[in-house]
Scaffold this active site. Structure first.
Site, PDB file in Angstrom:
ATOM      1  CG  ASN A   9      -1.759   1.217   1.357  1.00 20.03           C
ATOM      2  OD1 ASN A   9      -1.814   2.039   0.439  1.00 20.03           O
ATOM      3  ND2 ASN A   9      -2.429   1.373   2.490  1.00 20.03           N
ATOM      4  CD1 TRP A  10       3.431   0.967  -2.823  1.00 19.68           C
ATOM      5  CD2 TRP A  10       3.362   2.029  -4.791  1.00 19.68           C
ATOM      6  NE1 TRP A  10       4.064   0.173  -3.738  1.00 19.68           N
ATOM      7  CE2 TRP A  10       4.039   0.800  -4.967  1.00 19.68           C
ATOM      8  CE3 TRP A  10       3.202   2.865  -5.899  1.00 19.68           C
ATOM      9  CZ2 TRP A  10       4.551   0.392  -6.203  1.00 19.68           C
ATOM     10  CZ3 TRP A  10       3.707   2.454  -7.130  1.00 19.68           C
ATOM     11  CH2 TRP A  10       4.379   1.230  -7.275  1.00 19.68           C
ATOM     12  CE  LYS A  11      -0.256   3.222   4.824  1.00 22.42           C
ATOM     13  NZ  LYS A  11      -0.154   3.327   6.265  1.00 22.42           N
ATOM     14  CG  HIS A  99      -5.941   1.778   5.122  1.00 25.30           C
ATOM     15  ND1 HIS A  99      -5.518   2.722   6.017  1.00 25.30           N
ATOM     16  CD2 HIS A  99      -4.917   0.913   4.971  1.00 25.30           C
ATOM     17  CE1 HIS A  99      -4.270   2.443   6.386  1.00 25.30           C
ATOM     18  NE2 HIS A  99      -3.882   1.348   5.759  1.00 25.30           N
ATOM     19  CD  GLU A 101      -3.107   5.455   6.748  1.00 29.08           C
ATOM     20  OE1 GLU A 101      -3.052   5.509   5.509  1.00 29.08           O
ATOM     21  OE2 GLU A 101      -2.212   4.924   7.440  1.00 29.08           O
ATOM     22  CD  GLU A 169      -3.287  -2.374   7.328  1.00 30.77           C
ATOM     23  OE1 GLU A 169      -2.154  -2.519   6.873  1.00 30.77           O
ATOM     24  OE2 GLU A 169      -4.009  -1.406   7.056  1.00 30.77           O
ATOM     25  N   GLY A 175       2.562   2.372  10.906  1.00 28.27           N
ATOM     26  CA  GLY A 175       3.532   3.466  10.778  1.00 28.27           C
ATOM     27  C   GLY A 175       4.238   3.839  12.064  1.00 28.27           C
ATOM     28  N   GLY A 232       2.934  -1.062   4.335  1.00 25.33           N
ATOM     29  CA  GLY A 232       2.969   0.367   4.008  1.00 25.33           C
ATOM     30  C   GLY A 232       4.382   0.808   3.677  1.00 25.33           C
ATOM     31  N   GLY A 233       5.044   1.415   4.654  1.00 26.77           N
ATOM     32  CA  GLY A 233       6.362   2.022   4.451  1.00 26.77           C
ATOM     33  C   GLY A 233       7.375   1.128   3.743  1.00 26.77           C
TER      34      GLY A 233
HETATM   35  P1  13P Z   1       3.103   0.492   7.710  1.00 23.86           P
HETATM   36  O1  13P Z   1       3.610  -0.800   7.114  1.00 23.86           O
HETATM   37  O2  13P Z   1       3.843   1.697   7.228  1.00 23.86           O
HETATM   38  O3  13P Z   1       2.998   0.410   9.199  1.00 23.86           O
HETATM   39  O4  13P Z   1       1.588   0.700   7.170  1.00 23.86           O
HETATM   40  C1  13P Z   1       0.689  -0.342   7.276  1.00 23.86           C
HETATM   41  C2  13P Z   1      -0.513  -0.019   6.485  1.00 23.86           C
HETATM   42  O5  13P Z   1      -1.299   0.826   6.848  1.00 23.86           O
HETATM   43  C3  13P Z   1      -0.706  -0.744   5.210  1.00 23.86           C
HETATM   44  O6  13P Z   1      -1.991  -0.560   4.730  1.00 23.86           O
END
Ligand code: 13P
Length: 256
Positions: A9-11, A99, A101, A169, A175, A232-233
Site C-alpha cells: 500500500n503506497w498510500k 483502511h 486512514e 491492521e 507506521g 505500508g512504508g
Molecule cells: P506500515 O507498514 O507503514 O505500518 O503501514 C501499514 C498499512 O497501513 C498498510 O496498509
C-alpha cells in the site's frame, strides 16, 4: 491450499514517474527471485494506476494492481471521486476497502465500508477489507469484539462467498515501528477466520499489516499464521518489499 498474498500500500507517496520506476525495479527483483507460492499486489495512488498497470502488462509480470479506495456509487455528481468501473477499465483487479486512514480521516463508517465493499464485488473486482482496533480499544480489552463487529458489518452485507481478503491492521501498529506481537496476531487471526466463516467467507485469506519489515515478516508469517501481509512504508523500496515477499513465500513452501 491457498496461496500467500503480499500487498504494498503506497498510500499518498510516489508520483507517476516514481511509481513507474519502483514498478520496474520490483518486476526485475521479483523475476530474479520468483515467489511461486505468493501473489504480489501493489496499490499505488489513483493517478499512478494506469502507468503502473502499463509497466506490469508490458513486462508480462504477475504483479497485480490494486486501488486504495473507491466511491460506492456507479457514476454521477461526486466531485473528486472514482468509480469501480473506471478502475476496472484501467486494469485494476483489487480495491482496499475501509483502511483505517479512510475510516479515521475521511469519515468512513461501517455502513460506508459495507456499501463500498458491495460496490467492489458487484463490479467484479476483489476486495481487501481492512479491520483493526485502536490502542484505546485494545487497552479496554475490547479488540476481539470490535474487530468481529467490523467484519460482520462488512461481510454481512454481501451475498457471495469469495473475492474478499481480510487485512488485520491494528491502528496502533500502523507506521509506528511497533508491530503487533506474533501472539497478538495469531489470536486475532483465529478470531477473524471464525467470524469470516460465520459470514460465509470461510476461505478468505487473512493478512496482517502494521510496521511489517523485511526483519519481522518471516516470524509473523510463521507464528502469526497469516496468509500474507499488507505493507505500508516497507513497500516503497523494491528491496525491502521483495524481502517480505520472499519471507512469505518461504513460509508457504514450508507449509506444503
Ligand atoms: P506500515 O507498514 O507503514 O505500518 O503501514 C501499514 C498499512 O497501513 C498498510 O496498509
Amino acid at each position: 491450499m491457498t496461496r500467500g498474498l503480499v500487498v504494498g500500500n503506497w498510500k499518498m507517496n510516489l508520483d507517476h514517474v516514481e511509481a513507474v520506476h519502483l514498478t520496474q525495479q520490483l518486476v526485475s527483483v521479483l523475476a530474479s527471485r520468483p515467489a511461486q507460492h505468493v501473489d504480489v499486489t501493489v496499490a499505488p495512488p489513483f493517478v499512478d494506476l494506469r502507468s503502473v498497470a502499463s509497466v506490469v502488462e508490458a513486462e508480462r509480470s504477475l504483479i497485480s494492481v490494486a486501488a486504495q479506495h473507491v466511491n460506492d456509487h456507479e457514476s454521477g455528481a461526486f466531485t473528486g471521486e472514482v468509480s469501480v468501473t473506471m478502475l476496472r477499465r484501467l486494469g485494476v483487479a483489487t480495491v482496499l476497502v475501509g483502511h483505517s486512514e479512510r475510516r479515521s480521516l475521511f469519515h468512513m463508517d461501517d455502513q460506508l465500508v459495507a456499501s463500498t465493499l458491495r460496490a467492489v464485488r458487484r463490479g467484479g473486482l476483489d476486495a481487501i477489507l481492512c479491520v483493526g482496533e485502536s490502542l484505546a480499544t485494545r487497552e479496554a480489552r475490547d479488540e476481539r469484539s470490535f474487530v468481529r463487529a467490523q467484519i460482520a458489518a462488512a461481510l454481512g452485507a454481501l451475498e457471495g462467498h469469495d473475492g474478499v481478503t481480510v487485512a488485520y491492521e491494528p491502528v496502533w501498529a500502523i507506521g509506528t515501528g511497533q508491530s503487533a506481537t506474533t501472539t497478538q496476531v495469531a489470536e486475532m487471526v483465529d478470531e477473524i477466520r471464525d467470524e469470516a466463516a460465520r459470514c460465509g467467507y470461510a476461505a478468505a485469506r487473512v493478512l496482517y499489516g502494521g510496521s511489517v519489515t523485511a526483519d519481522n515478516a518471516a516470524q509473523i508469517a510463521t507464528e502469526g499464521r497469516v496468509d500474507g501481509f499488507l505493507v505500508g512504508g516497507a513497500s516503497l523500496k523494491a528491496e525491502s518489499f521483495a524481502a517480505i515477499v520472499s519471507a512469505c513465500n518461504d513460509c508457504y513452501a514450508e507449509r506444503r
